[in-house]
Enzyme design. Structure first.
Site, PDB file in Angstrom:
ATOM      1  N   ASP A  67       0.813  -1.220   0.000  1.00  4.21           N
ATOM      2  CA  ASP A  67       0.000   0.000   0.000  1.00  4.21           C
ATOM      3  C   ASP A  67       0.848   1.273   0.000  1.00  4.21           C
ATOM      4  OD1 ASP A  67       0.963  -0.450   2.551  1.00  4.21           O
ATOM      5  OD2 ASP A  67      -0.989  -0.722   3.474  1.00  4.21           O
ATOM      6  N   ASN A 136      -7.743  -2.439  14.130  1.00  4.31           N
ATOM      7  CA  ASN A 136      -9.119  -2.719  13.698  1.00  4.31           C
ATOM      8  C   ASN A 136      -9.180  -3.945  12.765  1.00  4.31           C
ATOM      9  OD1 ASN A 136      -8.011  -1.759  11.339  1.00  4.31           O
ATOM     10  ND2 ASN A 136      -9.435  -0.050  11.074  1.00  4.31           N
ATOM     11  N   HIS A 138      -7.320  -4.414  10.021  1.00  5.81           N
ATOM     12  CA  HIS A 138      -7.016  -4.195   8.593  1.00  5.81           C
ATOM     13  C   HIS A 138      -5.710  -4.896   8.197  1.00  5.81           C
ATOM     14  CE1 HIS A 138      -4.820  -0.068   9.291  1.00  5.81           C
ATOM     15  NE2 HIS A 138      -3.918  -1.021   9.156  1.00  5.81           N
ATOM     16  N   GLU A 143      -9.593  -1.852   4.902  1.00  3.74           N
ATOM     17  CA  GLU A 143     -10.254  -1.448   6.138  1.00  3.74           C
ATOM     18  C   GLU A 143     -11.548  -2.233   6.372  1.00  3.74           C
ATOM     19  OE1 GLU A 143      -8.725   0.285   8.191  1.00  3.74           O
ATOM     20  OE2 GLU A 143      -8.037   2.229   7.485  1.00  3.74           O
TER      21      GLU A 143
HETATM   22  C1  GLP Z   1      -0.431   0.424   8.542  1.00  3.51           C
HETATM   23  C2  GLP Z   1      -0.143  -0.439   7.326  1.00  3.51           C
HETATM   24  C3  GLP Z   1      -0.379  -1.912   7.582  1.00  3.51           C
HETATM   25  C4  GLP Z   1       0.241  -2.296   8.912  1.00  3.51           C
HETATM   26  C5  GLP Z   1      -0.420  -1.538  10.016  1.00  3.51           C
HETATM   27  C6  GLP Z   1       0.084  -1.896  11.409  1.00  3.51           C
HETATM   28  O1  GLP Z   1      -1.697   0.931   8.625  1.00  3.51           O
HETATM   29  N1  GLP Z   1      -0.892  -0.057   6.177  1.00  3.51           N
HETATM   30  O2  GLP Z   1       0.162  -2.666   6.522  1.00  3.51           O
HETATM   31  O3  GLP Z   1       0.107  -3.673   9.127  1.00  3.51           O
HETATM   32  O4  GLP Z   1      -0.145  -0.153   9.784  1.00  3.51           O
HETATM   33  O5  GLP Z   1       1.222  -1.159  11.744  1.00  3.51           O
HETATM   34  P1  GLP Z   1       2.136  -1.407  12.963  1.00  3.51           P
HETATM   35  O6  GLP Z   1       2.961  -2.585  12.644  1.00  3.51           O
HETATM   36  O7  GLP Z   1       2.958  -0.160  13.099  1.00  3.51           O
HETATM   37  O8  GLP Z   1       1.264  -1.632  14.144  1.00  3.51           O
END
Ligand code: GLP
Length: 254
Positions: A67, A136, A138, A143
């Site tokens: 992404d 959440n 995702h 989402e």
């Molecule tokens: C972002 C990314 C996800 C990731 C998520 C969790 O929103 N788009 O791919 O898994 O954050 O991030 P973290 O590992 O910092 O908790």
């Protein structure tokens, strides 16, 4: 489903890097699905060390990132393009032209999404997909919603995601409201999915993966249908998951 429980973030990251390196050593021209966020940073550090020690060679791999934020240029320090160069690509022998990150600044985003989707397919799909998970539920930026979106698409970020990611920006108002994300299709078609969880506050979302119920309101729940899923989880989070069923291989480490 294989669940590997690790005693520390470092062990978890090492194990994830070993699994990645094993894939690349088995097939040097592997297609890697890569993720951002704080969770995989330790794994990237381990992979950099392994590359320097000659234990893994990135020269033939192709990568696709999950992404990108809409509106951030690659040189913005919070863009996922910048993140990947900062945390992995600049430090290993990867070919720039074989790294792919969706553009969040393309003039025609739907066309950009369609081309990205086609390119993943043209390269034969993803051999191994790294995933983190949002609070959440995702995955990538897929989402919570009433239905799953299969292909790469533009998404309106959930307020919880904007809140969670505000820590990386000077002000919450600077967090982009939209992103481009690979859809559920390419993720589910990956030949191996490696989900890394290192935060017990995500346990509630991850529990849905063991519920037998696939719910688009908790996107990570779809992974229970994946035929080759490995979950790497820290012990504190693992204690909150129903891991004692016979049908699942649970490997305890550290
Ligand atoms: C972002 C990314 C996800 C990731 C998520 C969790 O929103 N788009 O791919 O898994 O954050 O991030 P973290 O590992 O910092 O908790």
């Amino acid at each position: 489903m294989r669940v590997i429980v690790s005693g520390s973030y470092q062990d978890l990251s090492k194990k994830a890097a070993e699994i990645m390196a094993e894939q690349i050593n088995k097939k040097p021209e592997s297609v890697l699905g890569l993720a951002t966020g704080s969770t995989p940073i330790g794994m990237y550090k381990e992979l950099i060390a392994m590359n320097k020690d000659g234990k893994v060679d990135f020269s033939k791999v192709t990568t696709f990132n999950l992404d990108e934020y809409v509106g951030l240029t690659p040189d913005h320090d919070q863009s996922y393009d910048y993140f990947m160069w900062d945390n992995l690509f600049s430090h290993v022998n990867i070919m720039k032209e074989q790294t792919n990150i969706p553009s969040g600044i393309a003039a025609d985003l739907p066309t950009e999404c369609a081309s990205y989707e086609k390119l993943v397919a043209k390269k034969g799909g993803i051999d191994i997909q790294i995933l983190g998970v949002g609070h959440n539920g995702h995955i990538g930026f897929n989402e919570p919603s009433d239905s799953f979106t299969i292909s790469t698409h533009v998404i309106e970020l959930a307020s919880q995601t904007i809140e969670a990611n505000a820590r990386f920006f000077e002000e919450k108002s600077q967090v982009p409201k939209k992103a481009v994300t690979m859809g559920i299709g390419a993720i589910m078609k990956a030949r191996h999915v490696l989900l890394i969880v290192n935060d017990k506050s995500k346990a509630e979302a991850v529990r849905q993966l063991f519920s037998g119920k696939v719910d688009p309101q908790v996107p990570v729940s779809i992974l229970q249908l994946h035929p080759n899923l490995t979950i790497l989880v820290d012990r504190e989070t693992a204690d909150l998951l129903p891991l004692n069923e016979d049908s699942r291989e649970v490997v305890l480490q550290g």
